[in-house]
Motif scaffolding. Structure first.
Motif, PDB file in Angstrom:
ATOM      1  N   MET A  81      22.819   3.371  -0.238  1.00 57.97           N
ATOM      2  CA  MET A  81      21.929   2.658  -1.134  1.00 57.97           C
ATOM      3  C   MET A  81      20.500   3.092  -0.859  1.00 57.97           C
ATOM      4  N   LYS A  82      19.744   3.257  -1.883  1.00 53.59           N
ATOM      5  CA  LYS A  82      18.362   3.718  -1.756  1.00 53.59           C
ATOM      6  C   LYS A  82      17.424   2.551  -1.410  1.00 53.59           C
ATOM      7  N   ARG A  83      16.316   2.911  -0.769  1.00 56.94           N
ATOM      8  CA  ARG A  83      15.312   1.923  -0.367  1.00 56.94           C
ATOM      9  C   ARG A  83      13.941   2.502  -0.700  1.00 56.94           C
ATOM     10  N   PHE A  84      13.092   1.721  -1.354  1.00 57.25           N
ATOM     11  CA  PHE A  84      11.731   2.148  -1.650  1.00 57.25           C
ATOM     12  C   PHE A  84      10.948   2.232  -0.344  1.00 57.25           C
ATOM     13  N   HIS A  85      10.092   3.231  -0.229  1.00 55.62           N
ATOM     14  CA  HIS A  85       9.275   3.436   0.962  1.00 55.62           C
ATOM     15  C   HIS A  85       7.803   3.486   0.565  1.00 55.62           C
ATOM     16  N   MET A  86       6.978   2.855   1.367  1.00 54.63           N
ATOM     17  CA  MET A  86       5.530   2.883   1.168  1.00 54.63           C
ATOM     18  C   MET A  86       4.871   2.979   2.532  1.00 54.63           C
ATOM     19  N   HIS A  87       3.909   3.895   2.668  1.00 56.48           N
ATOM     20  CA  HIS A  87       3.200   4.078   3.936  1.00 56.48           C
ATOM     21  C   HIS A  87       1.706   3.920   3.687  1.00 56.48           C
ATOM     22  N   MET A  88       1.079   3.036   4.456  1.00 57.34           N
ATOM     23  CA  MET A  88      -0.355   2.763   4.342  1.00 57.34           C
ATOM     24  C   MET A  88      -1.053   3.220   5.623  1.00 57.34           C
ATOM     25  N   ALA A  89      -2.205   3.838   5.474  1.00 58.36           N
ATOM     26  CA  ALA A  89      -3.080   4.133   6.606  1.00 58.36           C
ATOM     27  C   ALA A  89      -3.982   2.917   6.802  1.00 58.36           C
ATOM     28  N   VAL A  90      -4.149   2.502   8.054  1.00 62.97           N
ATOM     29  CA  VAL A  90      -4.968   1.329   8.365  1.00 62.97           C
ATOM     30  C   VAL A  90      -5.948   1.664   9.487  1.00 62.97           C
ATOM     31  N   GLU A  91      -7.003   0.871   9.582  1.00 60.69           N
ATOM     32  CA  GLU A  91      -7.974   1.075  10.660  1.00 60.69           C
ATOM     33  C   GLU A  91      -7.570   0.346  11.930  1.00 60.69           C
ATOM     34  N   ASN A  92      -7.116  -0.900  11.818  1.00 61.65           N
ATOM     35  CA  ASN A  92      -6.791  -1.711  12.987  1.00 61.65           C
ATOM     36  C   ASN A  92      -5.320  -2.100  12.920  1.00 61.65           C
ATOM     37  N   ILE A  93      -4.511  -1.488  13.757  1.00 58.80           N
ATOM     38  CA  ILE A  93      -3.063  -1.704  13.708  1.00 58.80           C
ATOM     39  C   ILE A  93      -2.702  -3.157  14.021  1.00 58.80           C
ATOM     40  N   ASP A  94      -3.337  -3.761  15.016  1.00 57.67           N
ATOM     41  CA  ASP A  94      -2.981  -5.126  15.407  1.00 57.67           C
ATOM     42  C   ASP A  94      -3.286  -6.139  14.297  1.00 57.67           C
ATOM     43  N   GLN A  95      -4.456  -6.028  13.672  1.00 56.75           N
ATOM     44  CA  GLN A  95      -4.789  -6.936  12.568  1.00 56.75           C
ATOM     45  C   GLN A  95      -3.792  -6.790  11.417  1.00 56.75           C
ATOM     46  N   ASN A  96      -3.424  -5.565  11.133  1.00 52.95           N
ATOM     47  CA  ASN A  96      -2.516  -5.322  10.017  1.00 52.95           C
ATOM     48  C   ASN A  96      -1.090  -5.737  10.332  1.00 52.95           C
ATOM     49  N   VAL A  97      -0.647  -5.553  11.567  1.00 55.09           N
ATOM     50  CA  VAL A  97       0.688  -6.041  11.941  1.00 55.09           C
ATOM     51  C   VAL A  97       0.747  -7.557  11.767  1.00 55.09           C
TER      52      VAL A  97
ATOM     53  N   PRO B  25      12.075  -7.854  -0.629  1.00 55.81           N
ATOM     54  CA  PRO B  25      12.619  -6.757  -1.420  1.00 55.81           C
ATOM     55  C   PRO B  25      13.119  -5.630  -0.516  1.00 55.81           C
ATOM     56  N   ARG B  26      14.042  -4.812  -1.018  1.00 55.31           N
ATOM     57  CA  ARG B  26      14.604  -3.706  -0.238  1.00 55.31           C
ATOM     58  C   ARG B  26      13.559  -2.588  -0.156  1.00 55.31           C
ATOM     59  N   VAL B  27      12.804  -2.602   0.945  1.00 51.99           N
ATOM     60  CA  VAL B  27      11.695  -1.663   1.108  1.00 51.99           C
ATOM     61  C   VAL B  27      11.541  -1.285   2.579  1.00 51.99           C
ATOM     62  N   ASN B  28      11.130  -0.065   2.803  1.00 52.11           N
ATOM     63  CA  ASN B  28      10.715   0.427   4.110  1.00 52.11           C
ATOM     64  C   ASN B  28       9.196   0.514   4.018  1.00 52.11           C
ATOM     65  N   PHE B  29       8.504  -0.443   4.599  1.00 53.05           N
ATOM     66  CA  PHE B  29       7.046  -0.512   4.535  1.00 53.05           C
ATOM     67  C   PHE B  29       6.491  -0.123   5.898  1.00 53.05           C
ATOM     68  N   ALA B  30       5.641   0.894   5.950  1.00 52.94           N
ATOM     69  CA  ALA B  30       5.103   1.375   7.218  1.00 52.94           C
ATOM     70  C   ALA B  30       3.585   1.448   7.156  1.00 52.94           C
ATOM     71  N   ILE B  31       2.968   1.247   8.326  1.00 56.56           N
ATOM     72  CA  ILE B  31       1.530   1.412   8.474  1.00 56.56           C
ATOM     73  C   ILE B  31       1.272   2.261   9.711  1.00 56.56           C
ATOM     74  N   SER B  32       0.162   2.990   9.704  1.00 60.33           N
ATOM     75  CA  SER B  32      -0.211   3.744  10.897  1.00 60.33           C
ATOM     76  C   SER B  32      -1.730   3.802  11.002  1.00 60.33           C
ATOM     77  N   ALA B  33      -2.194   3.833  12.236  1.00 58.26           N
ATOM     78  CA  ALA B  33      -3.624   3.958  12.533  1.00 58.26           C
ATOM     79  C   ALA B  33      -3.787   5.272  13.282  1.00 58.26           C
ATOM     80  N   ARG B  34      -3.979   6.349  12.545  1.00 56.68           N
ATOM     81  CA  ARG B  34      -4.072   7.682  13.140  1.00 56.68           C
ATOM     82  C   ARG B  34      -5.276   8.438  12.609  1.00 56.68           C
TER      83      ARG B  34
END
Length: 146
Positions: free
Chosen positions: A1-17, A43-52
């Motif tokens: 089964m497919k899953r939607f994926h979204m990746h966001m770049a963030v400045e502060n990982i702890d605040q965003n988590v 919803p069926r989603v793979n949501f990711a954030i990174s501070a890099r």
């Protein structure tokens, strides 16, 4: 089964988590010092954030598949979209090893179709990519925007 994926770049990982954990009502499935991922069912989603160090905001979107057959189907659909495509086999990115295909939509937003093969202990390993007219922004993750 497919899953939607979204990746966001963030400045502060702890605040965003904290924010996204509250929004989703769940702690991240994967949590690293510079990265977090939620594998949600509703919803069926793979949501990711990174501070890099990337500009904050949408980094890329995609479709995660469960098996090689689904990835081959998505690859065929992407090929019919008549956009330059980047293929990555066995690449390590976002603490996971995956087979991927990348395209950019007409606005220049990077889309990935991928199958996760397993976990890795680092964000990325610099695996080589094969190209069909697409540039690579970094050793892993999205191709450079046009």
């Amino acid at each position: 089964m497919k899953r939607f994926h979204m990746h966001m770049a963030v400045e502060n990982i702890d605040q965003n988590v904290k924010f996204y954990s509250t929004l989703f009502g769940a702690a991240p499935t994967v949590r690293k010092p510079d990265y977090a991922k939620w594998m949600l069912e509703d919803p069926r989603v793979n949501f990711a954030i990174s501070a890099r160090g990337a500009k904050p905001g949408l980094d890329h979107v995609g479709i995660q598949v469960d098996n090689e057959t689904e990835l081959a189907d998505i690859h065929s659909q992407l090929a019919r979209a008549d956009q330059d495509m980047l293929a990555q086999e066995g690449t390590s990115c976002c603490y996971a090893k995956s087979n991927k295909y990348w395209v950019q939509d007409p606005q220049g937003i990077a889309w990935e179709a991928y199958q996760t093969l397993g976990e890795v202990p680092v964000f990325g390993d610099g695996a080589a990519a094969t190209q069909s007219g697409a540039e690579v922004k970094a050793a892993c993750c999205a191709p450079a925007a046009r």
